[in-house]
Design a protein around this motif. Structure first.
Motif, PDB file in Angstrom:
ATOM      1  N   ARG A  93       0.826  -1.129   0.064  1.00 15.10           N
ATOM      2  CA  ARG A  93      -0.023  -0.120  -0.050  1.00 15.10           C
ATOM      3  C   ARG A  93       0.812   1.352   0.060  1.00 15.10           C
ATOM      4  N   LYS A  95       3.530   2.169  -1.770  1.00 15.75           N
ATOM      5  CA  LYS A  95       3.751   2.729  -3.046  1.00 15.75           C
ATOM      6  C   LYS A  95       2.450   3.092  -3.568  1.00 15.75           C
ATOM      7  N   ALA A  96       1.221   2.601  -3.275  1.00 14.50           N
ATOM      8  CA  ALA A  96       0.075   3.118  -3.753  1.00 14.50           C
ATOM      9  C   ALA A  96      -0.012   4.553  -3.448  1.00 14.50           C
ATOM     10  N   PHE A  97       0.175   4.972  -2.284  1.00 15.58           N
ATOM     11  CA  PHE A  97       0.651   6.600  -1.786  1.00 15.58           C
ATOM     12  C   PHE A  97       1.770   7.221  -2.409  1.00 15.58           C
ATOM     13  N   GLY A 129       2.661  -0.310  -8.790  1.00 21.09           N
ATOM     14  CA  GLY A 129       2.806   0.950  -7.749  1.00 21.09           C
ATOM     15  C   GLY A 129       4.452   1.441  -8.145  1.00 21.09           C
ATOM     16  N   CYS A 133       4.826   5.295  -9.292  1.00 20.78           N
ATOM     17  CA  CYS A 133       5.561   6.421  -8.433  1.00 20.78           C
ATOM     18  C   CYS A 133       6.933   6.332  -8.859  1.00 20.78           C
TER      19      CYS A 133
END
Lengths: 489, 489
Positions: A93, A95-97, A129, A133
């Motif tokens: 998660r 890397k989702a952010f 991700g 990113c």
């Protein structure tokens, strides 16, 4: 809970544990849950699948991976425990952010990928991700280190171990066997391991497999290298950077290959193979994996990451805007190689590129002075030593270069108009060769009669399609006619 | 190629085709490849797994999904064909570059998800792309329409069909059965279908399942609704928006739930269930799924997308910064519901919220004037009609509210200090309840004795943990002690 193993050699590719539905209900286990199976001190993680028949309550089936990891046979008693969602799964998660990973976090993710604790969906999420990113230089170095250390590592007595790698994408770009044969002739150790094709028509491993064995245990590989100075093996079963194999497996499914992942993947494999000198070929241009600008950026990143590992690394930016050589497909590419090595009507673009790359390695390791590499490489080629070396390697890998097969069906396609060859599109050519049966059918593929910029006349042969079945031949012909693989204006 | 089916009821969750290794080699099929199995005109897509034993050459095993789709039994002869990578798989790359999808493209992806042509890794990649790049309003409307139309649709004679939905995340937030009971008492049709918990302690479906059946075919569901004006069923096996079920399955694996995906998912389910009036509860705040700002944005998007479908939609932003009610876990939440319905020491926060939500629906459908909804809802509750309605629904679903079980082990945890309850963290509470066994063990979960802002003394009881096994109890106690689920200062 205790279970009795019922050996069940299924699902060779994934760690799966099969149990009776009643047991699953009793233990509150759902399909897709992770369980740990253990016996003595050996442990293995699997994904549960529930059987409504075949397994009785108390019996546990396991896929081949688990059976061999645990060294169990039917009737052995094992312990089963539910594994909670691994911490690495929650880390995804981050890397989702678009947050930055620490060294420890990356190591946890990579370890769990190697240990099969993360599913393909989770790995796809990780790759995605990283793609969206990006990764900092630090993260990429951590990723490289983690991929490289979580697997087998080959040690060599000498420190003059060289390797080359192309980031790929260009059909027919089979310089590796040439560079290896030239450099090994000059006394450089090149324990080359390659991959199979992911999306292109053939990888070096697929090509060499058409004439020799490519799959060896590490000890045998070392014997081949000690004898011939080189090898042309498949990296897949050596256990070098196994995390990378799993990442690539998922990248293949989602057709995505993030840059930091690409760099880490390549360098980790080289480090694990014990290389100290590495040359990276970055083909750029229309239809290649990167643009010229992208190639320059990539070059810089490769250099920066290599510094973290004291790896001597050179990069070379090459024209990747059209296929190289004439053959595309395992045996057709072998034939191109032999034309270069035996000095018999060699495809000039392939020969020039191989000499250019070999020269850099010869100079890096000090086999000749700066600027004299190309001369030396050409001398080795002209002397016949490189051909002999290639034959020696193929023989050491239980292979032979005699009686190379031709595909059952060959269709020559002529140009419908006169003009200039404006473009030869890599992706279309790769797809075309795959439709014709490459790399599985070793003799299948394409023979390109033209190159970019060439003037051609109506009726002149553009390309030959080689296939082992009428169906595949027709499928490829249909695609060629509907595509703009070769653009003439 | 022709194969003989060897029935093999395994892999209930995924479409898998098992074949002998020799057949796989002969057909150039790899593990993970997609194949189509067909008989007469029935077709089914599966992912190949290779067996080294059990299946003889020429025999084909298939997981339950495929067996039932094809209606085959052992010995039936089927045709197998390799399926090329579906076009939708290549479309996934588009979102990797943050490009906008067309209606046709979204429809292709959703269709292929429903038909099992996309693997979990590909679906994870899709979700991840949507998360990182977002979707435009148009794309979200297309996604909603595609999810809704690619599945079963329930039609009702009346157009006054209402539904409510919470975006979730808050433990104990079990307003649905109360709102449904109140509104159905007032003559509104509420064919409510709910989901099971994904990451929270229990979903409405898990809660109702502790006292009644929840899984019905559409015809039976319609009979229940025609009889009682409502139902409290599980949506899972109705085939409403099946793409959504598969998306959720993968979202669960990767712990991600992109906003446009969330909106499309909720509205598609409501449209497929035949709802014309929909109320969306958006809990916001610390520990909720969204912040207040995020809730306002979400509200606007819900309204905009609903307009595309002429759906009358209201949203209500509620405090989601702490659990609601006292019970967390299926049976413990049923007990809270009964305290509200029977007017016997009701948890005030749960009651107030249920009345607020029911009021909006009563006003939307015109059962009372604007501003009079809360009064009407409270009257219905006080009259005992809502309790009767709830009992009637549970009975129609073959259930009973008598003799509600209590978990075998209950541990009361006291406060170690005096002070103010500063925070009760939703995620920790959800995790704690899950460790205790919720939602699988129906009586397991938590009973919260305190709420945010409350003054407490040292030694006062904060929380009870209910579990069916000593192990789970201890695991939950350990987690509670190491966590800051309840913060006191």
């Amino acid at each position: 809970m205790k279970f009795k193993i019922k050996s069940f050699k299924i699902g060779a590719g994934k760690p799966i544990v099969y149990m009776n539905k009643a047991d699953a209900v009793k233990l509150n286990i759902n399909i897709g849950d992770r369980v740990e199976v253990s016996i003595n001190k050996r442990k293995s993680i699997g994904i549960v699948d529930v059987a409504e028949s075949y397994f009785n309550p108390g019996e546990l089936g396991a896929s081949h991976l688990i059976i061999s990891e645990l060294k169990v046979k039917s009737g052995d008693r094992v312990e089963l425990e539910i594994v909670p969602v691994p911490k690495s799964s929650l880390l995804l998660r981050k890397k989702a952010f678009c947050k930055e990973y620490t060294k420890k976090e990356i190591d946890l993710i990579i370890k769990d990928i190697v240990d099969d604790k993360l599913t393909e969906a989770e790995i796809a999420f990780f790759i995605s991700g990283v793609y969206h990113c990006g990764m900092t230089e630090k993260e990429t170095a951590y990723l490289t280190e983690s991929i490289y250390k979580n697997g087998n590592i080959i040690n060599w007595r000498s420190s003059k171990i060289a390797d080359k790698h192309s980031i790929g994408g260009v059909p027919g770009n089979r310089t590796t066997p040439l560079v290896v044969s030239i450099c090994a002739s000059a006394g450089i150790k090149m324990p080359k391991t390659s991959s199979r094709a992911i999306t292109t028509a053939a990888g070096t491993a697929d090509v060499i497999e058409s004439v020799a064995d490519i799959d060896f245990p590490i000890a045998k590989l070392k014997r081949i290298v000690n004898k011939t100075n080189a090898c042309l093996a498949w990296g897949g079963s050596l256990g070098l950077a196994p995390a990378d194999d799993k990442l690539i497996q998922v990248e293949k499914i989602i057709h995505l290959d993030p840059e930091s992942q690409l760099i880490a993947s390549i360098l980790a494999k080289k480090l694990a193979a014990g290389s100290k000198y590495v040359l990276i070929d970055i083909p750029y241009g229309e239809g290649a994996k990167v643009s010229k600008k992208g190639a320059k950026k990539l070059k810089k990143k490769f250099k920066n990451i290599a510094k973290h590992f004291k790896l001597k690394l050179e990069t070379v930016l090459t024209d990747g805007s059209q296929p190289i050589g004439n053959g595309v497909g395992p045996l057709l590419e072998i034939k191109d190689l032999l034309r270069v090595l035996s000095r018999n009507n060699p495809p000039k673009d392939l020969e020039d590129k191989a000499i250019k790359l070999a020269a850099i390695i010869l100079e890096m390791i000090g086999k000749t002075k700066k600027g004299k590499g190309q001369k030396l490489a050409r001398e080795i080629l002209d002397s016949g030593k490189a051909l002999k070396k290639f034959e020696q390697i193929i023989k050491a890998q239980n292979g032979s270069l005699k009686n190379l097969k031709r595909a059952k069906f060959v269709k020559r396609i002529e140009s419908k108009s006169s003009g200039n060859v404006r473009k030869i599109r890599n992706q279309e050519i790769n797809h075309l060769a795959r439709l014709a049966g490459s790399p599985v059918n070793k003799a299948a593929g394409l023979f390109l009669h033209v190159h970019k910029g060439q003037k051609i006349k109506k009726g002149q042969i553009l390309i030959e399609i080689h296939a082992e079945s009428k169906d595949k031949l027709n499928q490829a012909i249909r695609f060629f006619k509907s595509s703009e693989a070769i653009e003439i204006k």
